[in-house]
Design an enzyme around this catalytic site. Sequence first.
Site, PDB file in Angstrom:
ATOM      1  N   ASP A  98      21.305 -40.311  32.446  1.00 18.83           N
ATOM      2  CA  ASP A  98      20.093 -40.916  31.879  1.00 18.83           C
ATOM      3  C   ASP A  98      20.532 -42.051  30.973  1.00 18.83           C
ATOM      4  O   ASP A  98      21.628 -42.573  31.149  1.00 18.83           O
ATOM      5  CB  ASP A  98      19.237 -39.869  31.153  1.00 18.83           C
ATOM      6  CG  ASP A  98      17.740 -40.203  31.183  1.00 18.83           C
ATOM      7  OD1 ASP A  98      17.384 -41.312  30.743  1.00 18.83           O
ATOM      8  OD2 ASP A  98      16.942 -39.378  31.646  1.00 18.83           O
ATOM      9  N   HIS A 132      21.148 -44.638  32.986  1.00 19.36           N
ATOM     10  CA  HIS A 132      20.013 -45.556  33.052  1.00 19.36           C
ATOM     11  C   HIS A 132      20.203 -46.783  32.175  1.00 19.36           C
ATOM     12  O   HIS A 132      19.244 -47.496  31.908  1.00 19.36           O
ATOM     13  CB  HIS A 132      18.722 -44.833  32.662  1.00 19.36           C
ATOM     14  CG  HIS A 132      18.323 -43.748  33.621  1.00 19.36           C
ATOM     15  ND1 HIS A 132      17.205 -42.970  33.430  1.00 19.36           N
ATOM     16  CD2 HIS A 132      18.886 -43.319  34.779  1.00 19.36           C
ATOM     17  CE1 HIS A 132      17.104 -42.089  34.423  1.00 19.36           C
ATOM     18  NE2 HIS A 132      18.115 -42.289  35.252  1.00 19.36           N
TER      19      HIS A 132
END
Length: 495
Positions: A337, A359
């Site tokens: 993430d 991410h």
Amino acid sequence: MKRSALLASFLPLALGCDSAETHSCASAFSVSSAAAASFCATFTASTVTATTGVPDVFLSNCDYKTKHLSSACSCLGTADGSAPASTPAAPAVSSSSKVGKAPAVAATRTSAIPTTFHTTAVRVPLSTSAAAAVTSQAVLPAQSSVAGNGGTTCTVTEYASISSAVASCSNILLSNINAPASSTIDLTGLQTGAAVIFAGETTFGDTYDSDFDPIVISGTDVTITGEEGHVINGNGEAYWDGEGSNGGQDKPDHFIVVKDMYNSKIENLNILNWPVHCFEIENTEYLTISGLILNNTAGDAANSKSDGDPAAHNTDGFDIKQSDFLTLSNSWVHNQDDCVAVTSGSSIVVDNLYCYGGHGLSIGSIGGKSNNTVDGVTFSNSQVINSENGCRIKSNADTTGEVYNVKYENITLSGISDYGIDIQQDYENGGATGDPTNGVKIENISFVNVKGTMSDGKDYYILCGDGSCSNFVFTDVDITGGSDDSCNYPSSGCP
């Protein structure tokens, strides 16, 4: 002179010196080297057969035997006048790998002994795809030596002794701590100026509770650091089910909570396999974080509960909110993430990070929280590799907030799958709707020397609400490999 140096280099072998990594007596002398030097100067000056007057830390770890004490003194200070050093090990990459044991004592104290630990640059294996992308750039951060702050030093090897050490000691060595289920390593009552050193392998019992925080830290003028070869093992594989905090079985949502921390440092920590979010950083001022290794590589693989998806999910590296004058630098993150996500705060610098598999470098999401203002954030000199996004700012639909003065500078992207540069104002319930709103103002945003390649997706995607974005500047920006770029601001279109 050359002959003397040569003899000194062979002295540990000739004496049969034990390794500080595997023998508690040698380890005690190595860890408390200043006290050891003082003790040995007296101990070896005459024939001593009794064990009276010997510091407890040495006596207990040397089996109460004078011959072991004598041998340890003989081996102290070989080629360079310091304790014999062993080759540093890379951080463990599985829970079965044990790392350097520290002295096997429960709560040993020595007074006014600053303790110094040494660490060096290390490597851990990356996945095949990561190695193919940037093998030469996947070097883990060098971790510099650290020292305690004087005063009372406590070495703790049992979880039950942590609270008393926190209350009474200015230097705390947490050695091979095994925290039972539902038991937090609580470092919120540290003395001003305290230093905490993690050593060996820190482990945790399984606790299926989203409100449980395995480690909590606060304090003023505090240093949190790690000894060479240590690892803080979050046992994420016991929880991972492909859903993270979005569902599935309950799991600790935040692994390390840093709150109410002022003028302090967190440095040289090796963290492995955290369950969901790794660092939750809140309400801090003048906090410096550097030299961290966050390794969630194992979470990339699917398991029996993740339905073919990566087992780890929502594994943010650093979540930062309501913090001012924070610096995060020289760190390595492999996760699933956001590498870094700033949701509120000011005067924040994120420099020299290596982010793999997640991410990217993010602001947001902004809106709908107790504090929705970000002012003055710089991401610089960093790499984002094989990740969904590179540089991202996102706000929630139908909310209010402000994002001012954000700079992405000298950012290298490689293998980005969704968006190279992404600014969106249409998030709702965690997903994009395609319908932006203008309650969050995004102003004075600059991208300088942001370059790299996409494996898929869009090089640029900007979706602003009506009149809510202003003064975006793009200088030496060049991202290639994607398609169907879309930017509704600025009026000139995508870079």
